[in-house]
Design a protein around this motif. Structure first.
Motif, PDB file in Angstrom:
ATOM      1  N   VAL A 129      30.827  53.134  44.387  1.00 33.24           N
ATOM      2  CA  VAL A 129      31.189  51.975  43.588  1.00 33.24           C
ATOM      3  C   VAL A 129      32.354  51.291  44.295  1.00 33.24           C
ATOM      4  O   VAL A 129      33.282  51.952  44.762  1.00 33.24           O
ATOM      5  N   VAL A 130      32.277  49.967  44.400  1.00 35.96           N
ATOM      6  CA  VAL A 130      33.290  49.183  45.111  1.00 35.96           C
ATOM      7  C   VAL A 130      33.967  48.249  44.120  1.00 35.96           C
ATOM      8  O   VAL A 130      33.310  47.409  43.496  1.00 35.96           O
TER       9      VAL A 130
ATOM     10  N   VAL B  11      31.953  45.589  41.929  1.00 38.56           N
ATOM     11  CA  VAL B  11      32.651  44.848  40.875  1.00 38.56           C
ATOM     12  C   VAL B  11      33.613  43.878  41.549  1.00 38.56           C
ATOM     13  O   VAL B  11      34.641  44.290  42.084  1.00 38.56           O
ATOM     14  N   ASP B  12      33.274  42.590  41.533  1.00 38.12           N
ATOM     15  CA  ASP B  12      34.116  41.581  42.156  1.00 38.12           C
ATOM     16  C   ASP B  12      35.207  41.148  41.183  1.00 38.12           C
ATOM     17  O   ASP B  12      34.978  41.076  39.976  1.00 38.12           O
ATOM     18  N   GLU B  13      36.401  40.831  41.699  1.00 37.01           N
ATOM     19  CA  GLU B  13      37.559  40.463  40.864  1.00 37.01           C
ATOM     20  C   GLU B  13      37.769  41.518  39.785  1.00 37.01           C
ATOM     21  O   GLU B  13      37.843  41.223  38.597  1.00 37.01           O
TER      22      GLU B  13
ATOM     23  N   GLU C 174      31.690  38.995  52.278  1.00 36.11           N
ATOM     24  CA  GLU C 174      30.891  39.411  53.435  1.00 36.11           C
ATOM     25  C   GLU C 174      30.741  40.926  53.487  1.00 36.11           C
ATOM     26  O   GLU C 174      29.697  41.444  53.890  1.00 36.11           O
ATOM     27  N   VAL C 175      31.769  41.638  53.059  1.00 35.58           N
ATOM     28  CA  VAL C 175      31.671  43.100  52.985  1.00 35.58           C
ATOM     29  C   VAL C 175      30.662  43.493  51.904  1.00 35.58           C
ATOM     30  O   VAL C 175      29.844  44.404  52.099  1.00 35.58           O
ATOM     31  N   TYR C 176      30.697  42.781  50.751  1.00 33.66           N
ATOM     32  CA  TYR C 176      29.710  43.048  49.702  1.00 33.66           C
ATOM     33  C   TYR C 176      28.292  42.830  50.235  1.00 33.66           C
ATOM     34  O   TYR C 176      27.390  43.648  49.997  1.00 33.66           O
TER      35      TYR C 176
ATOM     36  N   ALA D 151      31.414  57.869  45.323  1.00 34.80           N
ATOM     37  CA  ALA D 151      32.677  57.609  46.016  1.00 34.80           C
ATOM     38  C   ALA D 151      33.227  56.286  45.495  1.00 34.80           C
ATOM     39  O   ALA D 151      32.614  55.234  45.718  1.00 34.80           O
ATOM     40  N   PRO D 152      34.358  56.300  44.794  1.00 37.95           N
ATOM     41  CA  PRO D 152      34.953  55.056  44.308  1.00 37.95           C
ATOM     42  C   PRO D 152      35.870  54.445  45.368  1.00 37.95           C
ATOM     43  O   PRO D 152      36.724  55.133  45.937  1.00 37.95           O
ATOM     44  N   PHE D 153      35.684  53.154  45.628  1.00 40.47           N
ATOM     45  CA  PHE D 153      36.491  52.437  46.624  1.00 40.47           C
ATOM     46  C   PHE D 153      37.224  51.279  45.955  1.00 40.47           C
ATOM     47  O   PHE D 153      36.653  50.585  45.110  1.00 40.47           O
TER      48      PHE D 153
END
Length: 544
Positions: free
Chosen positions: A164-165, A131-133, A44-46, A30-32
């Motif tokens: 994946v976020v 994946v941040d930023e 905080e969500v990560y 599920a890609p978000f």
């Protein structure tokens, strides 16, 4: 040795909703897109997602765009998890990298955190990829083996059947389009965490203001007030060195790089004139080489000039410059950022290294001195990159109780991008930009590939691309592919090599990739391919 875990804060309603969505998707692809304004608490969500993943006996892979962001995330994750991570980035020794790789592979590392190349880390029990930023250009490997780490992360999650976020305050237009068409699930964090408010953004019209060393009177006044309140400020100058141009005021001579179609930048502290494109250095001239007069003038402002000016204007303030000239090794950057967090710095001067991901509790003022560089870029992504950069650096201000302020100097205050920026309306900007892209036939609605060629001989690169275009003409017409006319690169000569480029585009993704495979095979077999250095960049992030 395991350390004591920090107690997690109470998530607000939007964070809880995002975490619940991620939890419900566990165990399946599920890609978000986690679209949260600066300071909204995406980390905080990560952390919550990683903790839940670990509780299920799985591993989390977390990507960040730059090494400079890893120390603070490492501290956050280790504090919450109570154990060490496996960290992967280019600043490690071979032994350190091997140990981290092995811990990821055998599963003893519950969280693997790293930069671009960490996307290839082997995981024994993959559970989620973050994946941040996600919008950051650093995720694209532009030399050698070219790849986009963000896109590989999405594909890897699909193959592993895990969520994946992709997180950002200013998502790439590709990700925004994927969210709009339903390919990604769109999670939104539309307010700052706690009691923090978004900063007030003020646009300063440089057509009405005089500048001294790049600083206008309103900027100097705001910095003074900030110091009197005992608060910190950040001055953003996205240009290294003292001055980008050395010019003779009598005859007009300029210090040009002999190997590039570019000017040399004055670095006054070292007394060197340096090309920021090829790295060539030479002693900075004291007299004009052309007319022999002592009429040389350093024009424009870089971080060094602004730093000197601020030290002169505010002699009692602690001024620190952060750019790649001032700080080299990752540990130097970490120490400098810690000094800022410890309130040992009053005014911080820096480049884009400071524009993303950093959480400075004491910074309440951000001043952007030269905001116009991306407005009229040759790259069609110029306005997108400018808006993202300004939004990100503005987001460093007022991340706690005190509301921040942002001053942006521009000679084009009427540009619509600044109106959107004042409103903190990235969604509105993205919507308009996507309509423009679709109308013009640009990504994400059309696939691009850019063939680049270079040679020490003038004309060789363009001739090679002309022959490549001719060789692919018939195949392209049968594949719904358009081959554009080869052109010299915007900076035709760089590091002593003459460069040219050829753009290929198509709306049909599958036929496009089949065309590229057949076309490249034919070019590799040709005699001309060995006479130049050439490459094919699919989905190029830079058009020069």
């Amino acid at each position: 040795m395991p350390r004591e875990r920090e107690a997690p804060p109470t998530l607000n309603r939007a964070q809880q909703a995002a975490s619940l969505s991620l939890e419900e998707a566990a165990g399946a692809y599920a890609p978000f897109l986690l679209d949260g304004i600066t300071g909204s608490g995406k980390t905080e969500v990560y952390l919550d997602c990683a903790c839940r993943t670990i509780a299920r006996g799985r591993q989390a892979l977390v990507l960040v765009p730059e090494i400079a962001l890893t120390p603070q995330l490492i501290a956050r994750f280790e504090g919450r998890l109570g154990s060490a991570l496996a960290v992967l980035h280019s600043g490690l020794t071979d032994t350190e990298r091997h140990r981290a790789w092995w811990r990821a592979r055998e599963g003893s590392a519950a969280v693997v955190l790293g930069t671009r190349s960490a996307v290839f880390a082997p995981l024994a029990r993959p559970g989620v990829i973050i994946v941040d930023e996600e919008h950051d250009l650093s995720y694209k490997q532009r030399e050698g083996f070219r790849y986009q780490a963000r896109d590989i992360a999405v594909k890897r999650a699909q193959l592993a059947d895990i969520p994946v976020v992709l997180g950002s305050a200013t998502p790439s237009l590709e990700s925004m389009a994927n969210a709009a068409n339903g390919r990604y699930r769109h999670l939104k964090l539309e307010s700052r965490a706690g009691s923090a408010k978004l900063p007030k953004v003020e646009i300063l019209d440089l057509n009405r203001l005089a500048l001294n060393d790049g600083l206008s009177a309103p900027v100097v006044g705001a910095l003074k007030e900030c110091l009197l309140r005992g608060e910190q400020s950040l001055v953003f100058v996205n240009r290294r060195g003292f001055a980008p141009v050395i010019v003779c005021t009598d005859c007009g001579w300029q210090a040009l790089c002999p190997r590039c179609d570019a000017r040399q930048t004055l670095h006054r502290a070292s007394g060197r004139a340096i090309c920021h494109h090829c790295g060539r250095q030479a002693p900075a001239p004291s007299t004009c080489p052309q007319c022999q007069k002592e009429t040389l003038f350093p024009a424009g402002e870089g971080t060094q000039r602004v730093e000197e000016a601020l030290v002169r204007i505010f002699p009692e303030a602690a001024v620190m410059r952060i750019d790649s000239d001032a700080l080299g090794a990752p540990d130097e950057m970490a120490r400098a950022l810690q000094a800022v967090r410890d309130r040992k710095v009053d005014i911080l001067v820096g480049t884009q290294m400071l524009s993303k991901g950093h959480d400075f509790a004491g910074v309440t003022l951000v001043c952007v001195l030269a905001a116009d560089q991306g407005l009229y870029s040759l790259d069609f992504r110029g306005s997108e990159r400018l808006f993202q950069q300004l939004s990100q650096v503005s987001g460093r201000a007022g991340r706690r109780e005190t509301r921040g302020a942002v001053l942006i100097q521009t000679a084009h205050p009427e540009d619509p991008a600044f109106a959107r920026l004042r409103e903190h309306n990235f969604a509105g900007f993205a919507k308009e930009a996507l309509v423009e892209r679709q109308t013009a036939g640009y990504p994400p609605y059309v696939r691009f590939a850019l063939m680049r060629a270079e040679s020490t001989q003038s004309g060789a690169a363009i001739r090679f691309l002309q022959s490549a275009a001719l060789a692919g003409e018939d195949l392209a017409s049968r594949s719904a592919v358009e081959i554009m006319t080869p052109v010299p690169s915007p900076m035709e000569r760089r590091a002593g090599r003459f460069r040219a480029q050829l753009l290929v585009r198509s709306k049909d993704e599958r036929r496009f990739h089949r065309f590229l495979e057949d076309w490249v095979q034919g070019i590799e077999a040709s005699r001309t391919a060995a006479r130049v250095r050439w490459s094919l960049d699919v989905d190029p992030q830079e058009m020069y």
